[in-house]
Scaffold this active site. Sequence first.
Site, short mmCIF file in Angstrom:
data_model
loop_
_atom_site.label_atom_id
_atom_site.label_comp_id
_atom_site.label_asym_id
_atom_site.label_seq_id
_atom_site.Cartn_x
_atom_site.Cartn_y
_atom_site.Cartn_z
N VAL A 199 62.59 -39.98 64.13
CA VAL A 199 63.07 -41.29 63.69
C VAL A 199 62.02 -42.36 64.03
CG1 VAL A 199 64.85 -43.05 64.02
CG2 VAL A 199 65.49 -40.63 63.88
N TYR A 200 61.39 -42.21 65.18
CA TYR A 200 60.34 -43.15 65.57
C TYR A 200 59.21 -43.17 64.54
CZ TYR A 200 56.25 -44.92 68.08
OH TYR A 200 55.11 -45.61 68.43
N GLY A 201 58.72 -41.98 64.16
CA GLY A 201 57.66 -41.92 63.16
C GLY A 201 58.07 -42.51 61.84
N SER A 240 60.29 -44.86 61.41
CA SER A 240 60.38 -46.32 61.53
C SER A 240 59.01 -46.97 61.42
CB SER A 240 61.06 -46.70 62.86
OG SER A 240 60.19 -46.49 63.97
#
Length: 311
Positions: A143-145, A147
């Site tokens: 999810v971080y990537g 975002s």
Amino acid sequence: MFDVVTGGAGFIGSHLVDTLVAQGNEVVVIDSLCAGHRDTIARHIDSCDIRFVQADLLSDGWQEAINGADRLFHLAADPDVRQSAVNPDPTMQNNIMATYRVLEAMRHWNIPEMVFTSTSTVYGDASVIPTPESYTPLEPISVYGASKLACEALISAYCHSFGMSAWTFRFANIIGSRSGHGVITDFIHKLEKNPAELEILGDGKQIKSYLEVHECVAAMLFAVGHARGRVNTFNIGSEDWIDVKSIAEIVTEEMHLPDTKFRFTGGERGWVGDVPKMQLAIDKIKALRWKPQVGSRESVRIAVRAMLDDA
């Protein structure tokens, strides 16, 4: 030069602020202090070398502080890849929505230039290693990537729609003094609690590129000074890699713990969203005549010593 740094009390942000102040620039730092620490920039605040605005980018009241800026460095973000798989909402809010609000403030005040810190995780499980900026398809597995990739898209759209320019930097693992998360921090904290045994997530064979934070800041500012396109995207990392087990060995060496036993949790990934192999191609920034002065192993050792001194 009038620079604004969001997240300027954080890990990379505070080192960037040190350099901008040393260059004699006027600097405004905007930071909520949720992840950053006032102590990292306190000397600049006390000496009036910078103006500090404590504010959450998701709130209002900070926007006027950027009025008149020549350039905005947007480093504020939720950087925890592992936690984004547990609770995605903070990552979505503090990365995507915060970036949108920064871009809107820039549009309102006609700020011409943005520098954005992205991540190697936008590449996902890349089949080409070292991975160049032109690699496709971009399929993040965290999810971080995702975002950060969404932020890159927003920045590109604003640049082309509203006449801004941007420099986007996709980082390898940046490490060093003032870092508050990541494998080295994890190892140090675990060993402080139990020096006899160190838990290593995964099989310890994950191999990735690491770069010391001062090298990272130097690369960013060099590229900003030498690349002049509408949207400029660069990888920043070292030209080699190191495996997790070797990092554990360096940490135990520097902590003088020769008898520590390693315990592996198993599997090729340490956590959901972990990329087992990562090395970025840096030919593009090297073409500007910049290259890192240290490799992954030396960066790790420098970082471990600095982080132990911080403690």
